[in-house]
Design a protein around this motif. Structure first.
Motif: not given
Length: 103
Positions: A32-33, A1, A25, A29-30
């Motif tokens: 919002e990003e 990443s 992302l 499990d990111e």
């Protein structure tokens, strides 16, 4: 990443890098990003129907993971309309499965 982030810094509208960063992302499990990156992807190529479809579909998955099923359905349906026009039958089938899974 980290190297993807560096690539995006060097080429902020690189469509492949944006798509890969969003997927990475999302996998981490990111959400919002990932949402921000997918929206950025769509803004980078507003007239490209394939990119719009990919962005909408991925945003639909993000909203589904966040539990926002109404928004997820809306995004899937918008992606479906692009894919039907583009003749992307496997994507149409995948989106139909995603929509069915919401209900």
């Amino acid at each position: 990443s980290e190297s993807l982030a560096e690539l995006l810094d060097a080429a902020p509208e690189d469509l492949d890098a944006l798509r890969l960063m969003g997927a990475t992302l999302q996998h981490l499990d990111e959400f919002e990003e990932a949402e921000e990156i997918y929206e950025r992807l769509m803004r980078a190529a507003p007239k490209d129907k394939l990119i719009q479809s990919i962005g909408l579909s991925n945003l639909g998955h993000v909203h589904e993971a966040l539990g926002d099923f109404g928004e997820s359905e809306r995004l899937y349906r918008r992606a479906l309309s692009f894919d039907e026009k583009l003749g992307r039958l496997s994507s149409v089938a995948s989106l139909c499965r995603s929509l069915a899974g919401l209900h």
